[in-house]
Design a protein around this motif. Structure first.
Motif, mmCIF file in Angstrom:
data_model
loop_
_atom_site.group_PDB
_atom_site.id
_atom_site.type_symbol
_atom_site.label_atom_id
_atom_site.label_comp_id
_atom_site.label_asym_id
_atom_site.label_seq_id
_atom_site.Cartn_x
_atom_site.Cartn_y
_atom_site.Cartn_z
ATOM 1 N N MET B 1 0.843 -1.182 0.000
ATOM 2 C CA MET B 1 0.000 0.000 0.000
ATOM 3 C C MET B 1 0.888 1.245 0.000
ATOM 4 S SD MET B 1 -3.303 -0.710 2.177
ATOM 5 C CE MET B 1 -2.583 -0.675 3.809
ATOM 6 N N PRO B 2 0.385 2.386 -0.366
ATOM 7 C CA PRO B 2 -0.962 2.649 -0.884
ATOM 8 C C PRO B 2 -1.228 1.968 -2.235
ATOM 9 C CG PRO B 2 0.107 4.678 -0.186
ATOM 10 C CD PRO B 2 1.155 3.614 -0.208
ATOM 11 N N LEU B 3 -2.521 1.707 -2.421
ATOM 12 C CA LEU B 3 -3.009 1.023 -3.607
ATOM 13 C C LEU B 3 -3.953 1.961 -4.363
ATOM 14 C CD1 LEU B 3 -4.007 -1.462 -5.277
ATOM 15 C CD2 LEU B 3 -5.524 -1.933 -3.353
ATOM 16 N N LEU B 4 -3.692 2.144 -5.661
ATOM 17 C CA LEU B 4 -4.570 2.974 -6.496
ATOM 18 C C LEU B 4 -5.343 2.077 -7.451
ATOM 19 C CD1 LEU B 4 -2.003 4.801 -5.683
ATOM 20 C CD2 LEU B 4 -2.730 6.288 -7.539
ATOM 21 N N VAL B 5 -6.656 2.036 -7.299
ATOM 22 C CA VAL B 5 -7.507 1.243 -8.187
ATOM 23 C C VAL B 5 -8.198 2.213 -9.135
ATOM 24 C CG1 VAL B 5 -9.487 -0.294 -8.329
ATOM 25 C CG2 VAL B 5 -7.794 -0.627 -6.517
ATOM 26 N N PHE B 55 -16.201 7.046 -16.439
ATOM 27 C CA PHE B 55 -15.717 8.309 -15.883
ATOM 28 C C PHE B 55 -14.397 8.049 -15.143
ATOM 29 C CE2 PHE B 55 -15.387 11.705 -12.807
ATOM 30 C CZ PHE B 55 -15.787 12.812 -13.542
ATOM 31 N N PRO B 56 -13.395 8.893 -15.359
ATOM 32 C CA PRO B 56 -12.110 8.680 -14.680
ATOM 33 C C PRO B 56 -12.250 8.773 -13.158
ATOM 34 C CG PRO B 56 -11.840 10.161 -16.558
ATOM 35 C CD PRO B 56 -13.327 9.990 -16.341
ATOM 36 N N PHE B 57 -11.852 7.713 -12.496
ATOM 37 C CA PHE B 57 -12.054 7.605 -11.048
ATOM 38 C C PHE B 57 -10.933 6.756 -10.467
ATOM 39 C CE2 PHE B 57 -13.773 5.882 -7.153
ATOM 40 C CZ PHE B 57 -14.563 6.901 -6.654
ATOM 41 N N ILE B 58 -10.374 7.210 -9.366
ATOM 42 C CA ILE B 58 -9.332 6.424 -8.677
ATOM 43 C C ILE B 58 -9.729 6.268 -7.217
ATOM 44 C CG2 ILE B 58 -6.898 6.335 -7.980
ATOM 45 C CD1 ILE B 58 -6.182 7.824 -10.544
ATOM 46 N N GLU B 59 -9.798 5.022 -6.765
ATOM 47 C CA GLU B 59 -9.996 4.766 -5.344
ATOM 48 C C GLU B 59 -8.651 4.388 -4.742
ATOM 49 O OE1 GLU B 59 -13.640 2.945 -3.369
ATOM 50 O OE2 GLU B 59 -12.191 1.326 -3.102
ATOM 51 N N VAL B 60 -8.279 5.122 -3.700
ATOM 52 C CA VAL B 60 -7.009 4.895 -3.018
ATOM 53 C C VAL B 60 -7.290 4.142 -1.726
ATOM 54 C CG1 VAL B 60 -4.999 5.990 -1.970
ATOM 55 C CG2 VAL B 60 -6.126 7.080 -3.948
ATOM 56 N N SER B 61 -6.696 2.968 -1.575
ATOM 57 C CA SER B 61 -6.813 2.228 -0.315
ATOM 58 C C SER B 61 -5.478 2.309 0.407
ATOM 59 C CB SER B 61 -7.185 0.764 -0.586
ATOM 60 O OG SER B 61 -8.514 0.682 -1.058
ATOM 61 N N TRP B 62 -5.541 2.693 1.679
ATOM 62 C CA TRP B 62 -4.311 2.845 2.467
ATOM 63 C C TRP B 62 -4.678 2.886 3.947
ATOM 64 C CZ3 TRP B 62 -2.221 8.552 1.746
ATOM 65 C CH2 TRP B 62 -3.209 9.461 2.138
ATOM 66 N N PHE B 63 -3.667 3.039 4.796
ATOM 67 C CA PHE B 63 -3.934 3.315 6.202
ATOM 68 C C PHE B 63 -4.103 4.832 6.363
ATOM 69 C CE2 PHE B 63 -1.168 -0.609 6.753
ATOM 70 C CZ PHE B 63 -2.268 -1.446 6.889
ATOM 71 N N GLU B 64 -4.884 5.221 7.336
ATOM 72 C CA GLU B 64 -5.154 6.638 7.566
ATOM 73 C C GLU B 64 -3.863 7.419 7.781
ATOM 74 O OE1 GLU B 64 -8.201 8.250 7.609
ATOM 75 O OE2 GLU B 64 -6.896 9.993 7.728
ATOM 76 N N ARG B 65 -3.712 8.518 7.074
ATOM 77 C CA ARG B 65 -2.520 9.357 7.212
ATOM 78 C C ARG B 65 -2.884 10.815 7.517
ATOM 79 N NH1 ARG B 65 -0.431 5.497 3.634
ATOM 80 N NH2 ARG B 65 1.770 5.015 3.914
ATOM 81 N N GLY B 66 -4.165 11.095 7.708
ATOM 82 C CA GLY B 66 -4.553 12.456 8.081
ATOM 83 C C GLY B 66 -4.904 13.326 6.885
ATOM 84 N N GLN B 67 -5.614 14.427 7.207
ATOM 85 C CA GLN B 67 -6.186 15.285 6.163
ATOM 86 C C GLN B 67 -5.122 15.942 5.290
ATOM 87 O OE1 GLN B 67 -9.829 15.798 6.018
ATOM 88 N NE2 GLN B 67 -9.216 16.396 3.960
ATOM 89 N N GLU B 68 -4.045 16.422 5.921
ATOM 90 C CA GLU B 68 -3.068 17.186 5.140
ATOM 91 C C GLU B 68 -2.392 16.301 4.098
ATOM 92 O OE1 GLU B 68 -0.224 19.450 7.483
ATOM 93 O OE2 GLU B 68 1.073 19.544 5.697
ATOM 94 N N THR B 69 -1.983 15.106 4.530
ATOM 95 C CA THR B 69 -1.337 14.176 3.593
ATOM 96 C C THR B 69 -2.328 13.750 2.518
ATOM 97 O OG1 THR B 69 0.121 13.395 5.344
ATOM 98 C CG2 THR B 69 -0.117 11.966 3.429
ATOM 99 N N ARG B 70 -3.586 13.526 2.935
ATOM 100 C CA ARG B 70 -4.605 13.110 1.972
ATOM 101 C C ARG B 70 -4.832 14.202 0.916
ATOM 102 N NH1 ARG B 70 -8.099 11.350 5.564
ATOM 103 N NH2 ARG B 70 -9.308 13.246 5.614
ATOM 104 N N ASP B 71 -4.907 15.443 1.384
ATOM 105 C CA ASP B 71 -5.105 16.555 0.443
ATOM 106 C C ASP B 71 -3.956 16.633 -0.567
ATOM 107 O OD1 ASP B 71 -7.366 17.224 1.864
ATOM 108 O OD2 ASP B 71 -6.514 19.021 2.796
ATOM 109 N N ARG B 72 -2.732 16.529 -0.070
ATOM 110 C CA ARG B 72 -1.567 16.611 -0.974
ATOM 111 C C ARG B 72 -1.564 15.442 -1.938
ATOM 112 N NH1 ARG B 72 3.826 16.709 2.145
ATOM 113 N NH2 ARG B 72 4.667 17.038 0.026
ATOM 114 N N PHE B 73 -1.899 14.259 -1.436
ATOM 115 C CA PHE B 73 -1.924 13.036 -2.261
ATOM 116 C C PHE B 73 -2.943 13.204 -3.384
ATOM 117 C CE2 PHE B 73 -0.842 8.381 -1.891
ATOM 118 C CZ PHE B 73 -1.632 7.898 -2.913
ATOM 119 N N ALA B 74 -4.145 13.653 -3.039
ATOM 120 C CA ALA B 74 -5.209 13.791 -4.040
ATOM 121 C C ALA B 74 -4.837 14.839 -5.089
ATOM 122 C CB ALA B 74 -6.524 14.161 -3.359
#
Lengths: 107, 107, 107
Positions: B1-5, B55-74
């Motif tokens: 992980m992280p895994l991008l589907v 429609f282009p869509f990516i589901e990210v599966s991972w362990f929780e890393r918090g809002q800031e990291t999630r925002d940057r990742f997205a």
């Protein structure tokens, strides 16, 4: 349920272990054989600019059964997969809520 | 992980961005490149009586890393996808529990 | 969203019901038709040593809308699927968090 969604292991490989695997899991879960579903997803993995083999991965969707049952379930799945000569397998559990699971439109 | 589907983006398109995308995500997550998996699902989308483009869509599966990291990742995923000329991309995060993720049968 | 991810029902079957189904679901959810996505996964099911037909199953991913809306949504999906002559259909709901869903890189 339980439902096993498989990536990176071919249906022909899952066929070999499906019978004994589900028998063992039915004992662990104390449920009937035909509650189980194994679905192999058709996917294409990409890494570092190339198409690559998908990493063996199984996502199990079920209702929460607690840590001990989950540990035994995961160990059993891993043992059966590794008996195919597959060295590495990752397994993640996804818990459905009982208030959000419908059979023919009813809870 | 992280895994991008991934849905709605071809493997040949993901190949183009896979190397630089994973390099950027590894910095954000402070983890190794080979922790990442990109899997393109084979799907057929249906809308209004017809088969349509997914429609282009990516589901990210991972362990929780918090809002800031999630925002940057997205933001990073979206920038790389949009660099392919894809205008719209939706991304959802799915959090695995650490007590429910097994490598070779062990937590 | 909402997003319907379908297994065990062919795209050609979903095409037949897609228009009326989404019209009914849009009323239930009080949202626009084009918020809905129907994606049929390509999968191969395995059971008891053989490749078998996939069991009809729809996973709905959306933001939480409460039990009453969920019940109506599930009943409506089941009715439309059963109108195709499919007798059994299971439906599970998967809730995305609003702080974890990004459109073009933004919440």
């Amino acid at each position: 349920m339980p439902l096993l969604v498989v990536r990176g292991i071919k249906p022909e490989q899952m066929m070999v272990i499906s019978e004994s695997l589900i028998e063992d899991l039915a004992v662990i879960c104390e449920c009937e054989l035909d509650n189980f579903t194994i679905e192999c997803l058709h996917t294409t993995a990409v890494f570092s600019g190339k198409i690559v083999e998908s990493f063996p991965f199984i996502e199990v969707s079920w209702f929460e059964r607690g840590q001990e049952t989950r540990d035994r379930f995961a160990r059993t799945v891993a043992n059966h997969v590794q008996s195919l000569g597959i060295k590495e397998i990752e397994i993640a559990f996804n818990t459905y809520r009982e208030d959000s699971y419908y059979v023919n439109g009813s809870l």
